[in-house]
Design a protein around this motif. Sequence first.
Motif, mmCIF file in Angstrom:
data_model
loop_
_atom_site.group_PDB
_atom_site.id
_atom_site.type_symbol
_atom_site.label_atom_id
_atom_site.label_comp_id
_atom_site.label_asym_id
_atom_site.label_seq_id
_atom_site.Cartn_x
_atom_site.Cartn_y
_atom_site.Cartn_z
ATOM 1 N N LYS A 45 0.742 -1.062 0.188
ATOM 2 C CA LYS A 45 -0.083 -0.106 0.062
ATOM 3 C C LYS A 45 0.950 1.347 -0.085
ATOM 4 O O LYS A 45 0.595 2.137 -0.792
ATOM 5 N N GLU A 46 1.899 1.129 0.859
ATOM 6 C CA GLU A 46 2.777 2.530 0.922
ATOM 7 C C GLU A 46 3.518 2.655 -0.468
ATOM 8 O O GLU A 46 3.467 3.768 -0.849
ATOM 9 N N SER A 47 3.969 1.502 -1.216
ATOM 10 C CA SER A 47 4.579 1.836 -2.411
ATOM 11 C C SER A 47 3.742 2.321 -3.267
ATOM 12 O O SER A 47 4.018 3.176 -4.161
ATOM 13 N N ALA A 48 2.328 1.853 -3.524
ATOM 14 C CA ALA A 48 1.557 2.336 -4.480
ATOM 15 C C ALA A 48 1.175 3.596 -4.084
ATOM 16 O O ALA A 48 1.020 4.330 -5.138
ATOM 17 N N ASP A 49 1.202 4.248 -3.093
ATOM 18 C CA ASP A 49 1.089 5.687 -2.764
ATOM 19 C C ASP A 49 2.104 6.501 -3.496
ATOM 20 O O ASP A 49 1.942 7.495 -3.955
ATOM 21 N N VAL A 50 3.460 5.789 -3.084
ATOM 22 C CA VAL A 50 4.308 6.555 -3.683
ATOM 23 C C VAL A 50 4.420 6.596 -5.195
ATOM 24 O O VAL A 50 4.783 7.549 -5.936
ATOM 25 N N VAL A 51 4.125 5.574 -5.913
ATOM 26 C CA VAL A 51 4.074 5.260 -7.250
ATOM 27 C C VAL A 51 3.029 6.216 -7.781
ATOM 28 O O VAL A 51 3.109 7.165 -8.856
ATOM 29 N N ALA A 52 1.827 6.476 -6.996
ATOM 30 C CA ALA A 52 0.652 7.358 -7.589
ATOM 31 C C ALA A 52 0.945 8.570 -7.505
ATOM 32 O O ALA A 52 1.007 9.463 -8.566
ATOM 33 N N LYS A 53 1.885 9.048 -6.434
ATOM 34 C CA LYS A 53 2.095 10.420 -6.341
ATOM 35 C C LYS A 53 3.204 10.834 -7.560
ATOM 36 O O LYS A 53 2.976 11.953 -8.118
ATOM 37 N N ALA A 54 4.136 9.971 -7.498
ATOM 38 C CA ALA A 54 5.169 10.239 -8.799
ATOM 39 C C ALA A 54 4.708 10.710 -10.160
ATOM 40 O O ALA A 54 4.856 11.201 -10.768
ATOM 41 N N MET A 55 3.544 9.451 -10.286
ATOM 42 C CA MET A 55 2.872 9.619 -11.605
ATOM 43 C C MET A 55 2.110 10.686 -11.747
ATOM 44 O O MET A 55 1.971 11.375 -12.797
ATOM 45 N N LYS A 56 1.408 11.049 -10.709
ATOM 46 C CA LYS A 56 0.790 12.289 -10.622
ATOM 47 C C LYS A 56 1.424 13.566 -10.773
ATOM 48 O O LYS A 56 1.075 14.522 -11.925
ATOM 49 N N ASP A 57 2.816 13.593 -10.258
ATOM 50 C CA ASP A 57 3.400 14.850 -10.234
ATOM 51 C C ASP A 57 3.810 14.915 -11.732
ATOM 52 O O ASP A 57 3.979 16.071 -12.325
ATOM 53 N N TRP A 58 4.416 13.902 -12.372
ATOM 54 C CA TRP A 58 4.870 13.877 -13.588
ATOM 55 C C TRP A 58 3.683 14.175 -14.452
ATOM 56 O O TRP A 58 4.049 15.216 -15.603
ATOM 57 N N ALA A 59 2.377 13.785 -14.554
ATOM 58 C CA ALA A 59 1.501 14.023 -15.271
ATOM 59 C C ALA A 59 1.099 15.548 -15.298
ATOM 60 O O ALA A 59 0.918 16.187 -16.293
ATOM 61 N N VAL A 60 1.147 16.167 -13.875
ATOM 62 C CA VAL A 60 0.678 17.539 -13.717
ATOM 63 C C VAL A 60 1.871 18.302 -14.403
ATOM 64 O O VAL A 60 1.486 19.435 -14.921
ATOM 65 N N GLU A 61 3.046 17.876 -14.041
ATOM 66 C CA GLU A 61 3.937 18.801 -14.778
ATOM 67 C C GLU A 61 3.916 18.874 -16.312
ATOM 68 O O GLU A 61 4.430 19.851 -16.946
ATOM 69 N N ASN A 62 3.281 17.886 -16.949
ATOM 70 C CA ASN A 62 3.115 18.006 -18.355
ATOM 71 C C ASN A 62 1.595 18.217 -18.767
ATOM 72 O O ASN A 62 1.120 17.999 -19.715
ATOM 73 N N GLY A 63 0.963 18.993 -17.638
ATOM 74 C CA GLY A 63 -0.291 19.717 -17.929
ATOM 75 C C GLY A 63 -1.583 19.025 -17.837
ATOM 76 O O GLY A 63 -2.942 19.236 -17.959
ATOM 77 N N ALA A 64 -1.438 17.632 -17.104
ATOM 78 C CA ALA A 64 -2.597 16.991 -17.020
ATOM 79 C C ALA A 64 -3.436 17.540 -15.684
ATOM 80 O O ALA A 64 -2.852 18.117 -14.734
ATOM 81 N N THR A 65 -4.696 17.380 -15.922
ATOM 82 C CA THR A 65 -5.922 17.760 -14.932
ATOM 83 C C THR A 65 -6.423 16.908 -14.341
ATOM 84 O O THR A 65 -7.016 16.684 -13.222
ATOM 85 N N HIS A 66 -6.801 15.566 -15.223
ATOM 86 C CA HIS A 66 -7.481 14.519 -14.853
ATOM 87 C C HIS A 66 -6.754 13.262 -14.748
ATOM 88 O O HIS A 66 -5.617 13.393 -15.513
ATOM 89 N N TYR A 67 -7.189 12.224 -14.260
ATOM 90 C CA TYR A 67 -6.791 10.877 -14.414
ATOM 91 C C TYR A 67 -7.899 9.790 -14.997
ATOM 92 O O TYR A 67 -9.100 10.359 -14.933
ATOM 93 N N THR A 68 -7.757 8.812 -15.748
ATOM 94 C CA THR A 68 -8.576 7.887 -16.043
ATOM 95 C C THR A 68 -8.260 6.511 -15.986
ATOM 96 O O THR A 68 -7.209 6.209 -16.169
ATOM 97 N N HIS A 69 -8.855 5.378 -15.535
ATOM 98 C CA HIS A 69 -8.854 4.226 -15.517
ATOM 99 C C HIS A 69 -9.243 3.712 -16.914
ATOM 100 O O HIS A 69 -10.501 3.685 -17.357
#
Length: 703
Positions: A45-69
């Motif tokens: 669970k802890e690692s999943a949180d870390v991955v999610a944050k890194a993924m989101k930071d990268w996405a936001v840096e690239n202009g993302a506002t949303h995510y989708t499954h």
Amino acid sequence: MSEALNVEELFGSKVFNLGKMRERLPKGVFKEVKKVMDQGGELSKESADVVAKAMKDWAVENGATHYTHWFQPLNGITAEKHDAFVTHPDEEGRTLMEFSGKELIKGETDASSFPSGGLRATFEARGYTVWDITSPAFLKEDATGVILCIPTALCSYTGEALDKKTPLLRSMEAISTQALRIVRLFGNTEATKVTPSVGAEQEYFLVDHEKYLKRPDLIFSGRTLFGAPAPKGQELEDHYFGAIRERIGSYMKDLNIELWKLGVTAKTQHNEVAPAQHELAPIYETANIAVDHNQLVMETMKKVACRHGLNCLLHEKPFAGVNGSGKHDNWSLTTDNGVNLLDPGKTPNENIQFLLVLACILKAVDIHADLLRQSAADVGNDLRLGADEAPPAIISVFLGEQLDDVVRQLIETGSADHSIQGEKLITGVSTLTDIEKDATDRNRTSPFAFTGNKFEFRMVGSSDSIASPNTTLNAIVAEAFCEAADRLEKAEDFDIEVHDLIKEYLTEHQRIVFNGDGYAKAWVEEAERRGLPNITCTIDAAASLTTDKAVELFEKFGIYSKTELESRKEITYETYSKTTNIEALTMIDMAKKLYIPAVIEYTKTLADTVKVVKEVGEEATVQAQVLKNVTAELGKASKALSELEAATAKASAIKNAKDQAYAFKDEVKVSMDELRKAIDTLETLVDKKVWPVPSYADLIFEV
Ligand code: ADP
Ligand code: MG
């Protein structure tokens, strides 16, 4: 000079790939992710949180506002529902952009609007999307903004697969386990995994968007439901590999750039056989990623076409009488220590492991020819298989001269002591280098052809997902491997047993091998003599999903349960009826509102002409004859229209899904053909100026 394109920099720039994870994740977490990717298991669970944050930071840096499954329901396309990263505002009204491990791993969705084939009652609508860690997340950019897309599987509340990815992943595990048993028998103790690799060549048509908008049939059904043939077709063979026109070239350039950014290795591009038809092939990759990427290829093809005032048609048969579009699914098996099990080497006769693998594949394809055929069945593909340069609906395997010779030696004498070698190609020109020929010529007519170090499954339709074909291929070959391994692992003398087994399999299943012309009529008769199934229609193919043999196979390897198979059969019937119904209603609408009024108008012009010409004292024989012919054909069209209306109403009222599908096939489709015949004849009689839609010539020669 055009500006240099930095492809190396561009490639994968919109993908949260392994490279970016290595950069952005703490070492320990990265290691854990990599381990789960390679060996399965669960991320903490802890690692999943870390991955999610890194993924989101990268996405936001690239202009993302949303995510989708991002997932692949059973309608063969992809689905997405966007959620913004914004959180509940704090006291002072500020929001944060957040994304948790929980949100990354699991999504809950209302699955009731996706096809389920009776797997769920609609009041039990809950479905779950589950992160597929093996397929990288990516960014999609369009008018909505930038969206982080996370590839996921879709399952029902009770755990049944409601999508195409879940069974594919299950089949990949099955074939890995069974193929490992095979390589172990030959002393390979290093390999820990065997992965199917897939490269899907994608054919498509491009038409002018303005003209597309004038064809309701293209808009509603993706194919032309009417249209007299153009005076010229593909007979001059001047389009295949022809120089690419400017407008198409600039489309292809843009398409490549978009795909490269998404990490899709767009590699080969060329004009295809039919005018306005083209192909794109990527470099092969792990089956699961190849499936996701093929979906992205199709989506991107459509999106980029809009920017160029074009429309991309992915239908298997957009134009009657012209080459249809397919998707060649190139498939091979590779161990994680780099051995391609389908590579025969220079002397296949000495490569016992390869011969065993080959014998197993022949057995699998022979026993499950019906299932393999079913895996490539879709409504559009029925119009393509067996017509105008597409493989027939009969499954057979092309081996080529070299392997065919080895197989023959094995069957006849029990051993193979030589392999035909490629010779030098002598061009007769002193300045051209003499080159080494391949040991085997190409074959273009086989549905399942051995092409050097892979099989090429050419039956798949251009609009279809490649998930099912690969799921079935993996499953049937896993079964054959399993049966061979069961025997060989127990053998007292391995060399004798493997030798006997190869000979036995090849002998028993030699009827599936066919190296001749698959397009010839004679093959259809020959195949019938051999007892090979010729399943020409999607709804006939559906029955093979629930035979005892199919249920046993898929349940044994945990790929589909019986219920899941039944649901897929049900969906096939439903899809067949719905698709045909849309086509029939479109035809009725076009005939009533476009063609018949235009023809009536034209008969009035002709009648006026006859009258006026006669009034000035001239004969109006030609004018009167044209009027007569047009009126006669109009009568036929009107009658066919009424019949189609009646047949469609009758079929629509049928409750049982299978009965309904057959009514659409046996009655509605027949009436559709009649109406088309009358209208197409009218097209050849009526003044082009009054014809209400662009013609075949306008659509395919003036792009
Ligand atoms: P052709 O026109 O001869 O079929 P293409 O180059 O158009 O050849 O396409 C061949 C496809 O097969 C490409 O997608 C390629 O990446 C893929 N391919 C090549 N080798 C393998 C392999 N070992 N396993 C799976 N796919 C492969
Ligand atoms: Mg090919």
